[in-house]
Design an enzyme around this catalytic site. Structure first.
Site: not given
Length: 368
Positions: A134, A137-138, A186, A193
């Site tokens: 994940h 993915e960013h 990030e 998040e």
């Protein structure tokens, strides 16, 4: 005298009828028709007579009437109906590296959709690498060695195209740029998040469901991963994940619309040249560490159970008694297993009644 005259007339008419029948039979035989089969004897049982009649009709297929062979055949034949189907033909090519290419060409369209699907994700992580997929993915759209983030976005937009990414499939950059400053930025966004997601019950409840349904297996881990892993992910971890899981044998290039299969194959041969040719496929990795269903306790699974259909007795019972505010079905499929159940929202004092209604209907399904 009168009786003799009548008998004589009847004999003459019978003779003429026989002559006409024989003439018609001869004509039918001359043009290729076969006489009708004779009926079974009257002393045969009814079932036997029906069976005999069917057998006589089946024998007609051995020598069918030529009139019915002009436009068709009584025997089934295999035919290709692709030209008249509404959906185009799917063409598949496999390169020597193991990379698969599938296209559905329809030149009537003015646009095309091209996707790169990778059989990788959090299912193939370990406790130490959980969250890497994940996080990647960013990072995957944050530029390459030859293009910055802005240049990459502008180049895609100038083509009139859009780029999307899913959690189960990523667009691979063969040379992604993992700048340390970008990774740290990030990382902070990722941790924020995670805090937002943990405050959303509808998001966290499915993590709890997987943790209960697949205890001590890869699917019990969350997609985001633990915060400690996110804080320690490095550039080398991301590169190792790409080199391990972004292999040719686990990729499919799919295109549809205004595309030609030969053109797509040629472009893939030119652009996808640096992929690993490791022949290991996802099914082999799953077999080494399968996800075994362990969610046998209904209360620990938060009453997320199997649902029949929305118009079933369960939906009627829930609606009449007003024991749930909303209810929906979900179906999640994985490589070796899956979950199919119902997600319901109810007031705290209605949970017991809701759980009873669901388990009661499920018990009825198990006995059918």
């Amino acid at each position: 005298m009168t009786i003799r005259h009548l008998l004589s007339l009847s004999r003459r008419s019978a003779t003429r009828s026989l002559q006409s029948l024989s003439t018609a039979s001869a004509v039918a035989t001359a043009i290729g028709f076969k006489p009708l089969p004779s009926p079974p004897p009257p002393d045969t049982m009814t079932y036997d007579r029906l069976a005999l009649s069917v057998n006589q009709k089946l024998k007609l297929f051995d020598n069918p009437d030529p009139r019915f062979l002009t436009h068709n055949s009584p025997f089934a034949t295999l035919a290709d109906h692709t030209p008249i189907l509404s959906s185009p033909l799917t063409r598949i090519s496999i390169l020597p590296s193991g990379l698969r290419i599938a296209t559905e060409s329809d030149l009537a369209f003015k646009t095309a959709i091209v996707g790169v699907w990778i059989d990788a994700g959090s299912h193939f992580e370990t406790d130490q690498t959980n969250g890497t997929a994940h996080f990647l993915e960013h990072m995957i759209f944050k530029g390459t060695e030859r293009r910055s983030t802005r240049e990459l976005e502008e180049e895609v937009e100038n083509m009139g195209a859009t780029s999307t990414l899913t959690r189960r499939g990523s667009r691979p950059c063969s040379t992604p740029r993992f700048d340390d400053n970008r990774i740290n930025w990030e990382r902070d966004m990722f941790l924020k998040e995670m805090e937002e997601v943990e405050g959303q019950t509808e998001e966290v409840i499915f993590d709890h469901l997987h943790a209960t349904a697949f205890q001590y297996t890869p699917l019990a881990r969350t997609i985001l991963g633990p915060a400690q892993n996110i804080k320690t992910i490095t550039k080398e971890d991301l590169k190792n994940y790409i080199s391990t899981h972004y292999t040719a044998s686990r990729m499919v290039i799919a295109a549809s619309g205004a595309v030609k299969h030969e053109d797509i194959v040629e472009q893939v041969k030119k652009l996808f040249t640096k992929l690993s040719t490791d022949p290991t496929i996802a099914s082999e990795l799953v077999a080494k560490e399968p996800a075994i269903f362990t969610g046998h306790n209904l209360e620990n699974m938060c009453w997320l159970l199997l649902l029949s259909v929305n118009n079933s007795e369960l939906a009627q019972r829930v609606g009449i008694n007003e024991i749930a505010e909303s209810m929906m079905a979900f179906n999640t499929n994985y490589k070796d297993t899956g979950l199919f159940g119902v997600y319901a929202i109810a007031k705290p004092d209605c949970l017991d009644d809701l759980a009873y209604a669901i388990t009661y209907e499920i018990s009825k399904l198990s006995n059918t």
